[in-house]
Design an enzyme around this catalytic site. Structure first.
Site, PDB file in Angstrom:
ATOM      1  N   ASP A  11      41.851  22.670 114.915  1.00  0.00           N
ATOM      2  CA  ASP A  11      42.580  21.520 114.405  1.00  0.00           C
ATOM      3  C   ASP A  11      42.844  20.636 115.626  1.00  0.00           C
ATOM      4  O   ASP A  11      42.743  21.096 116.763  1.00  0.00           O
ATOM      5  CB  ASP A  11      43.889  22.003 113.758  1.00  0.00           C
ATOM      6  CG  ASP A  11      44.734  20.851 113.249  1.00  0.00           C
ATOM      7  OD1 ASP A  11      44.174  19.901 112.682  1.00  0.00           O
ATOM      8  OD2 ASP A  11      45.965  20.900 113.429  1.00  0.00           O
ATOM      9  N   LEU A  12      43.200  19.396 115.401  1.00  0.00           N
ATOM     10  CA  LEU A  12      43.394  18.470 116.522  1.00  0.00           C
ATOM     11  C   LEU A  12      44.867  18.344 116.916  1.00  0.00           C
ATOM     12  O   LEU A  12      45.280  18.802 117.978  1.00  0.00           O
ATOM     13  CB  LEU A  12      42.814  17.097 116.128  1.00  0.00           C
ATOM     14  CG  LEU A  12      42.854  15.988 117.172  1.00  0.00           C
ATOM     15  CD1 LEU A  12      42.047  16.365 118.420  1.00  0.00           C
ATOM     16  CD2 LEU A  12      42.307  14.698 116.579  1.00  0.00           C
ATOM     17  N   ASP A  13      45.659  17.760 116.022  1.00  0.00           N
ATOM     18  CA  ASP A  13      47.077  17.522 116.323  1.00  0.00           C
ATOM     19  C   ASP A  13      47.837  18.829 116.495  1.00  0.00           C
ATOM     20  O   ASP A  13      47.798  19.686 115.623  1.00  0.00           O
ATOM     21  CB  ASP A  13      47.741  16.738 115.181  1.00  0.00           C
ATOM     22  CG  ASP A  13      47.258  15.291 115.119  1.00  0.00           C
ATOM     23  OD1 ASP A  13      46.644  14.847 116.090  1.00  0.00           O
ATOM     24  OD2 ASP A  13      47.509  14.629 114.100  1.00  0.00           O
ATOM     25  N   THR A  19      49.354  14.247 119.082  1.00  0.00           N
ATOM     26  CA  THR A  19      49.369  12.858 118.611  1.00  0.00           C
ATOM     27  C   THR A  19      50.407  12.686 117.502  1.00  0.00           C
ATOM     28  O   THR A  19      50.609  11.586 117.007  1.00  0.00           O
ATOM     29  CB  THR A  19      47.988  12.411 118.091  1.00  0.00           C
ATOM     30  OG1 THR A  19      47.577  13.306 117.072  1.00  0.00           O
ATOM     31  CG2 THR A  19      46.949  12.387 119.196  1.00  0.00           C
ATOM     32  N   LYS A  47      53.543  16.898 108.131  1.00  0.00           N
ATOM     33  CA  LYS A  47      52.629  17.685 108.980  1.00  0.00           C
ATOM     34  C   LYS A  47      51.442  18.225 108.184  1.00  0.00           C
ATOM     35  O   LYS A  47      51.613  18.883 107.169  1.00  0.00           O
ATOM     36  CB  LYS A  47      53.373  18.831 109.664  1.00  0.00           C
ATOM     37  CG  LYS A  47      54.114  18.372 110.903  1.00  0.00           C
ATOM     38  CD  LYS A  47      54.587  19.539 111.754  1.00  0.00           C
ATOM     39  CE  LYS A  47      55.202  19.048 113.049  1.00  0.00           C
ATOM     40  NZ  LYS A  47      55.855  20.122 113.776  1.00  0.00           N
ATOM     41  N   SER A 116      39.664  18.563 111.234  1.00  0.00           N
ATOM     42  CA  SER A 116      40.920  17.815 111.212  1.00  0.00           C
ATOM     43  C   SER A 116      40.993  16.844 110.041  1.00  0.00           C
ATOM     44  O   SER A 116      39.987  16.285 109.629  1.00  0.00           O
ATOM     45  CB  SER A 116      41.054  17.023 112.521  1.00  0.00           C
ATOM     46  OG  SER A 116      42.113  16.101 112.454  1.00  0.00           O
ATOM     47  N   ALA A 117      42.213  16.629 109.535  1.00  0.00           N
ATOM     48  CA  ALA A 117      42.422  15.658 108.454  1.00  0.00           C
ATOM     49  C   ALA A 117      42.404  14.225 108.986  1.00  0.00           C
ATOM     50  O   ALA A 117      42.293  13.273 108.228  1.00  0.00           O
ATOM     51  CB  ALA A 117      43.758  15.929 107.769  1.00  0.00           C
ATOM     52  N   LYS A 147      44.239  20.168 103.530  1.00  0.00           N
ATOM     53  CA  LYS A 147      44.713  21.529 103.710  1.00  0.00           C
ATOM     54  C   LYS A 147      46.010  21.671 102.913  1.00  0.00           C
ATOM     55  O   LYS A 147      46.766  20.710 102.855  1.00  0.00           O
ATOM     56  CB  LYS A 147      44.985  21.804 105.198  1.00  0.00           C
ATOM     57  CG  LYS A 147      43.763  21.607 106.106  1.00  0.00           C
ATOM     58  CD  LYS A 147      44.188  21.608 107.573  1.00  0.00           C
ATOM     59  CE  LYS A 147      43.035  21.214 108.475  1.00  0.00           C
ATOM     60  NZ  LYS A 147      43.470  21.053 109.876  1.00  0.00           N
ATOM     61  N   GLU A 171      44.997  26.802 114.598  1.00  0.00           N
ATOM     62  CA  GLU A 171      45.823  25.909 113.778  1.00  0.00           C
ATOM     63  C   GLU A 171      47.298  25.970 114.157  1.00  0.00           C
ATOM     64  O   GLU A 171      47.782  27.015 114.547  1.00  0.00           O
ATOM     65  CB  GLU A 171      45.701  26.325 112.306  1.00  0.00           C
ATOM     66  CG  GLU A 171      44.798  25.468 111.468  1.00  0.00           C
ATOM     67  CD  GLU A 171      45.343  24.067 111.193  1.00  0.00           C
ATOM     68  OE1 GLU A 171      46.502  23.781 111.528  1.00  0.00           O
ATOM     69  OE2 GLU A 171      44.580  23.269 110.637  1.00  0.00           O
ATOM     70  N   ASP A 172      47.996  24.842 113.989  1.00  0.00           N
ATOM     71  CA  ASP A 172      49.439  24.845 114.299  1.00  0.00           C
ATOM     72  C   ASP A 172      50.310  24.648 113.064  1.00  0.00           C
ATOM     73  O   ASP A 172      51.535  24.708 113.159  1.00  0.00           O
ATOM     74  CB  ASP A 172      49.767  23.740 115.312  1.00  0.00           C
ATOM     75  CG  ASP A 172      49.723  22.361 114.688  1.00  0.00           C
ATOM     76  OD1 ASP A 172      50.644  21.566 114.916  1.00  0.00           O
ATOM     77  OD2 ASP A 172      48.753  22.066 113.953  1.00  0.00           O
TER      78      ASP A 172
END
Length: 210
Positions: A11-13, A19, A47, A116-117, A147, A171-172
């Site tokens: 995942d990115l964020d 970000t 989130k 990522s979304a 997700k 993932e966070d």
């Protein structure tokens, strides 16, 4: 759990870069323009949620009901503000250990994907100077289901040409952990154990895996 890992999906964020703070600032600015307060506590509800769904939650907080046309205009406005913020991003904002871990995986011959979304994912990877470390990038431009639906991870896995059982997701968010499990993949949670209870392993950050 890493012995049979042939692919890794990130995942990115909150995993590679934070970000989320820029999303918050952009949403807060939009709320202020619409005449109500949007707090960091409110922001927790957004989130891992898509842009349009986030906007609906924001308007619910403000008690506003708008037409679909107005929703699209506001979503575009928020995104413009967000892009303005992230256009100043650079690799100094990568989370600790992120780049080193990506390089480490590639040196082991493990394929790397982004799931990522975010519709700005490719732009952000370029800004952070890590786009070259990804074999596959699946973002909000290619998926329709947010997700915890597993679509983004299944699509990334297909593009890597790997079976779900050979992939580990990083993932966070709880929605992301659920999406990875629904995809039949193992998952490393980045954050707090009490929040990401369903993850196979939880670490504070990627630096712990180096």
């Amino acid at each position: 759990m890493f012995e049979q890992m042939k692919g890794a999906i990130f995942d990115l964020d909150g995993v590679l870069v934070d970000t989320a703070k820029y999303h918050f600032l952009a949403w807060r600015e939009l709320a202020n323009q619409l005449g109500f307060e949007f707090t960091e506590q409110d922001n927790e509800r957004l989130k891992g949620v898509s842009r349009m769904e986030s906007l609906r939650i924001l308007l619910e907080i403000g008690g506003l009901h708008l037409s679909e046309h107005e929703l699209l205009q506001l979503a575009a406005k928020k995104n413009e503000k967000y892009v303005e913020y992230i256009s100043k991003l650079n690799d100094s904002e990568l989370l600790p250990g992120a780049k080193a871990y990506l390089i480490d995986l590639r040196e082991q011959g493990i394929q790397v994907a982004l799931g990522s979304a975010s519709k700005n994912a490719k732009f952000i990877l370029d800004q952070l100077n890590i786009a070259y470390l990804f074999d596959v990038v699946i973002d909000g431009n290619q998926v329709t289901k947010a997700k915890p639906d597993p679509e983004v991870f299944l699509l990334a896995g297909q593009n890597l040409g790997l079976e779900p059982k050979d992939i580990v997701v990083f993932e966070d968010a709880t929605a992301g952990v659920e999406a990875a499990l629904a995809a039949g993949m193992r998952v490393v949670g980045i954050g707090q154990k009490d929040v990401l209870q369903r993850a196979d392993l939880v670490v504070a950050g990627l630096y712990e895996l180096l």
